[in-house]
Scaffold this motif. Structure first.
Motif, PDB file in Angstrom:
ATOM      1  N   ASN A  28       0.888  -1.161   0.000  1.00  0.00           N
ATOM      2  CA  ASN A  28       0.000   0.000   0.000  1.00  0.00           C
ATOM      3  C   ASN A  28       0.926   1.210   0.000  1.00  0.00           C
ATOM      4  OD1 ASN A  28      -2.504  -1.591   0.498  1.00  0.00           O
ATOM      5  ND2 ASN A  28      -1.428  -2.037   2.410  1.00  0.00           N
ATOM      6  N   GLY A  64       5.338  -9.791   8.938  1.00  0.00           N
ATOM      7  CA  GLY A  64       5.215 -10.224  10.328  1.00  0.00           C
ATOM      8  C   GLY A  64       4.506  -9.183  11.159  1.00  0.00           C
ATOM      9  N   GLY A  65       3.730  -8.366  10.537  1.00  0.00           N
ATOM     10  CA  GLY A  65       3.029  -7.211  11.126  1.00  0.00           C
ATOM     11  C   GLY A  65       3.066  -6.125  10.072  1.00  0.00           C
ATOM     12  N   PHE A  66       2.021  -5.325   9.996  1.00  0.00           N
ATOM     13  CA  PHE A  66       2.019  -4.252   9.000  1.00  0.00           C
ATOM     14  C   PHE A  66       2.967  -3.151   9.451  1.00  0.00           C
ATOM     15  CE2 PHE A  66      -0.844  -5.084   5.644  1.00  0.00           C
ATOM     16  CZ  PHE A  66      -1.861  -5.888   6.131  1.00  0.00           C
ATOM     17  N   LYS A  67       3.884  -2.789   8.579  1.00  0.00           N
ATOM     18  CA  LYS A  67       4.816  -1.705   8.867  1.00  0.00           C
ATOM     19  C   LYS A  67       4.747  -0.677   7.761  1.00  0.00           C
ATOM     20  CE  LYS A  67       9.028  -2.973   9.459  1.00  0.00           C
ATOM     21  NZ  LYS A  67      10.316  -3.665   9.592  1.00  0.00           N
ATOM     22  N   THR A  68       4.863   0.589   8.124  1.00  0.00           N
ATOM     23  CA  THR A  68       4.955   1.660   7.139  1.00  0.00           C
ATOM     24  C   THR A  68       6.346   2.253   7.205  1.00  0.00           C
ATOM     25  OG1 THR A  68       2.593   2.162   7.326  1.00  0.00           O
ATOM     26  CG2 THR A  68       4.001   3.841   6.338  1.00  0.00           C
ATOM     27  N   ILE A  69       7.034   2.201   6.065  1.00  0.00           N
ATOM     28  CA  ILE A  69       8.409   2.692   5.970  1.00  0.00           C
ATOM     29  C   ILE A  69       8.413   3.922   5.076  1.00  0.00           C
ATOM     30  CG2 ILE A  69      10.754   2.126   5.262  1.00  0.00           C
ATOM     31  CD1 ILE A  69       9.691   0.575   7.695  1.00  0.00           C
ATOM     32  N   PHE A  70       9.172   4.929   5.484  1.00  0.00           N
ATOM     33  CA  PHE A  70       9.193   6.209   4.796  1.00  0.00           C
ATOM     34  C   PHE A  70      10.497   6.426   4.036  1.00  0.00           C
ATOM     35  CE2 PHE A  70       5.506   8.598   6.397  1.00  0.00           C
ATOM     36  CZ  PHE A  70       5.065   7.717   7.360  1.00  0.00           C
ATOM     37  N   ASN A  85       3.633   0.659   2.823  1.00  0.00           N
ATOM     38  CA  ASN A  85       3.102  -0.190   3.887  1.00  0.00           C
ATOM     39  C   ASN A  85       3.015  -1.618   3.359  1.00  0.00           C
ATOM     40  OD1 ASN A  85       0.345  -1.547   4.810  1.00  0.00           O
ATOM     41  ND2 ASN A  85       1.066  -0.296   6.510  1.00  0.00           N
TER      42      ASN A  85
END
Lengths: 112, 114
Positions: free
Chosen positions: B32, B98-104, B94
């Motif tokens: 996403n 192993g869990g939703f993570k949002t990286i910038f 996103n």
């Protein structure tokens, strides 16, 4: 409208101090996040939590810990502050793991 | 692990110029995609998002972005910038790891000259 409130806008701490950064959200969001923002590096994920008492390491967890005892509150703890932890700290929340994030105004921490 | 690359760190434009900010990500699975904006002295806020469907998405204030899956890109565009668009822009990805993570990404500082 979602409100994410960080308890302090500015903090100045000494090296070796234990530092608590507090974040509260008022929209019953499941997920909460702590990022640090540094010029030229963007936002880097420190820790996140998808449920009460649950926590997951982000990309830079070293030197930090977190606590989530209640759904609305997510605390970031610097066990022994160091100068390289001087930064802007941003808290965010979201209802679902893939939802857009709602950010607080940030806490600018200076460690001397 | 996912990562995000923004091509330009600083952009200076005159009012009415067109804008395109590049963003590439690395992640092999479903993603996403988001663009956030941070105006001077304000908190980060969502500009636009892509989950699925039409790869051309429209956001607030006349911004749009195009998802090109084959290029792992999600570039931000605006046909005619205004002085009030002066801000820092962040691309974010996103994904479930192993869990939703949002990286910038590292961000792009845009300065629009009046």
């Amino acid at each position: 409208d979602v409100k994410v409130t960080q308890s302090s806008r500015y903090l100045v701490k000494r090296t070796g101090e234990k530092v608590f950064l507090e974040c509260v959200q008022d929209m019953d969001h499941e997920n909460m996040f702590w990022y640090r923002q540094d010029p030229g590096l963007g936002l880097r994920l420190i820790y996140f939590s998808y449920d009460v008492k649950m926590k997951e390491k982000g990309d830079i967890p070293e030197g930090y810990s977190v606590s989530r005892e209640k759904k609305e509150r997510f605390s970031l703890i610097l066990e022994s502050a160091s100068t390289n932890q001087t930064s802007m700290y941003l808290c965010a929340s979201s209802p679902l793991g893939n939802s857009p994030l709602h950010f607080g105004n940030g806490t600018r921490l200076t460690v001397t | 692990a996912q990562s995000v690359s923004q091509h330009n760190h600083h952009v200076i434009l005159s009012e009415a110029a067109s804008l395109e900010l590049g963003c590439n990500y690395s992640y092999g699975g479903t993603v996403n995609l988001f663009w956030y904006v941070q105006y001077p002295g304000q908190h980060l806020q969502l500009l636009l998002k892509y989950f699925s469907g039409d790869p051309l998405v429209k956001g607030i204030k006349g911004f749009e972005a195009e998802f090109i899956k084959s290029k792992f890109s999600f570039n931000l565009r605006k046909p005619s910038v205004q002085w009030s668009d002066t801000a820092e822009y962040f691309c974010a990805v996103n994904a479930y790891t192993g869990g939703f993570k949002t990286i910038f990404g590292a961000g792009t500082r845009l300065f629009v000259k009046a």
